[in-house]
Scaffold this motif. Structure first.
Motif, PDB file in Angstrom:
ATOM      1  N   ILE A 165       0.838  -1.199   0.000  1.00  0.00           N
ATOM      2  CA  ILE A 165       0.000   0.000   0.000  1.00  0.00           C
ATOM      3  C   ILE A 165       0.872   1.247   0.000  1.00  0.00           C
ATOM      4  O   ILE A 165       0.597   2.223  -0.716  1.00  0.00           O
ATOM      5  N   LEU A 166       1.940   1.230   0.806  1.00  0.00           N
ATOM      6  CA  LEU A 166       2.852   2.373   0.844  1.00  0.00           C
ATOM      7  C   LEU A 166       3.535   2.580  -0.509  1.00  0.00           C
ATOM      8  O   LEU A 166       3.697   3.720  -0.962  1.00  0.00           O
ATOM      9  N   LEU A 167       3.932   1.480  -1.151  1.00  0.00           N
ATOM     10  CA  LEU A 167       4.527   1.598  -2.484  1.00  0.00           C
ATOM     11  C   LEU A 167       3.515   2.154  -3.473  1.00  0.00           C
ATOM     12  O   LEU A 167       3.856   2.955  -4.352  1.00  0.00           O
ATOM     13  N   LYS A 173       9.532   5.741  -4.592  1.00  0.00           N
ATOM     14  CA  LYS A 173       9.204   5.858  -6.008  1.00  0.00           C
ATOM     15  C   LYS A 173      10.444   5.857  -6.872  1.00  0.00           C
ATOM     16  O   LYS A 173      10.428   5.356  -8.007  1.00  0.00           O
ATOM     17  N   MET A 174      11.536   6.416  -6.350  1.00  0.00           N
ATOM     18  CA  MET A 174      12.762   6.505  -7.152  1.00  0.00           C
ATOM     19  C   MET A 174      13.402   5.143  -7.381  1.00  0.00           C
ATOM     20  O   MET A 174      14.250   4.990  -8.256  1.00  0.00           O
ATOM     21  N   TYR A 217      10.787  -8.468  -4.504  1.00  0.00           N
ATOM     22  CA  TYR A 217      12.003  -8.178  -5.281  1.00  0.00           C
ATOM     23  C   TYR A 217      11.663  -7.523  -6.611  1.00  0.00           C
ATOM     24  O   TYR A 217      12.376  -6.626  -7.073  1.00  0.00           O
ATOM     25  N   PHE A 218      10.554  -7.932  -7.217  1.00  0.00           N
ATOM     26  CA  PHE A 218      10.204  -7.434  -8.547  1.00  0.00           C
ATOM     27  C   PHE A 218       9.656  -6.011  -8.510  1.00  0.00           C
ATOM     28  O   PHE A 218       9.573  -5.350  -9.547  1.00  0.00           O
ATOM     29  N   ALA A 219       9.252  -5.519  -7.329  1.00  0.00           N
ATOM     30  CA  ALA A 219       8.739  -4.149  -7.253  1.00  0.00           C
ATOM     31  C   ALA A 219       9.838  -3.126  -7.487  1.00  0.00           C
ATOM     32  O   ALA A 219       9.568  -2.021  -7.955  1.00  0.00           O
TER      33      ALA A 219
END
Length: 230
Positions: A165-167, A173-174, A217-219
């Motif tokens: 949710i935070l992402l 974001k960077m 990991y993929f995020a």
């Protein structure tokens, strides 16, 4: 994402439709076959995250709220339809509430360090009401961590649950994956796992634990092409 991958296989028109159909089948068929209400909750939560991400900055907040209400309505209709088709009711919900109540009692008795890993079962036998169901797990990653590890465990479970949710709201974001399709799929899968684990013992199943160890990991995966000298 399947539609995009289909463009890489010729003939593209057939490949796109075929890959998309396979993906839909792999998502929908297990929901219908298993009859799991918690899986439906997870799927709807994942769909909500995808809609929020795709519409972020484009719709006003009121329209997002309307979308969430429509998703909740779809969830309710889906649950009723599944119960109708599988002759299942919500009796397991009351049983889970007994597990959660025992977990809260354990936390109240030992709030700082919990009762210890693997100690839920003996403590539940002592704390549960007479005639209540026995269980070796609280059927919730949050209550399980809260009961066995106290405040640190509850905080760790809360962070794990809130991370996608935070992402989604823009944190880190960077560092996000530049492939938007993979990023969206990762957030959706992560959210679905977290929601499902609130009603099941996902973290106690090796395969499920392995999935959640890999998905994040993929995020933020960003494969850079190594620079070559001229």
């Amino acid at each position: 994402q399947c539609w995009r991958w289909g463009n890489k296989v010729q003939p593209a028109k057939i490949s796109r439709v075929l890959l998309l159909a396979v993906a839909i089948f792999l998502v929908v068929f297990p929901l219908i076959w298993s009859g799991s209400r918690s899986a439906v909750f997870g799927a709807v939560a994942a769909l909500g995250c995808l809609c929020w991400h795709c519409l972020f900055g484009r719709w006003r907040m009121i329209w997002r709220c309307v979308l969430c209400l429509l998703l909740a309505l779809a969830l309710g209709i889906g649950l009723l339809a599944m119960n109708r088709s599988t002759d299942r009711d919500f009796s397991t919900a009351s049983i889970r509430m007994e597990y959660y109540a025992s977990a809260c009692k354990m936390f109240a008795l030992k709030p700082f360090c919990g009762v210890g890993l693997g100690e839920f079962f003996p403590w539940h036998l002592r704390l549960k009401p007479a005639g209540a169901d026995e269980s070796r797990d609280a059927h919730s990653q949050f209550f399980m961590m809260l009961a066995q590890c106290g405040i640190p465990g509850g905080l760790a479970a809360g962070v794990r649950i809130m991370m996608p949710i935070l992402l989604l709201l823009g944190c880190r974001k960077m560092f996000r994956n530049p492939d938007n399709g993979i990023y969206c799929a990762t957030i959706a899968a992560w959210t679905a796992w977290n929601v499902h684990s609130l009603f099941q013992f996902d973290d106690a199943v090796p395969a499920m634990a392995a999935i959640i160890a890999i998905i994040p990991y993929f995020a933020e995966f960003n494969e850079k092409t190594p620079e070559t000298s001229a």
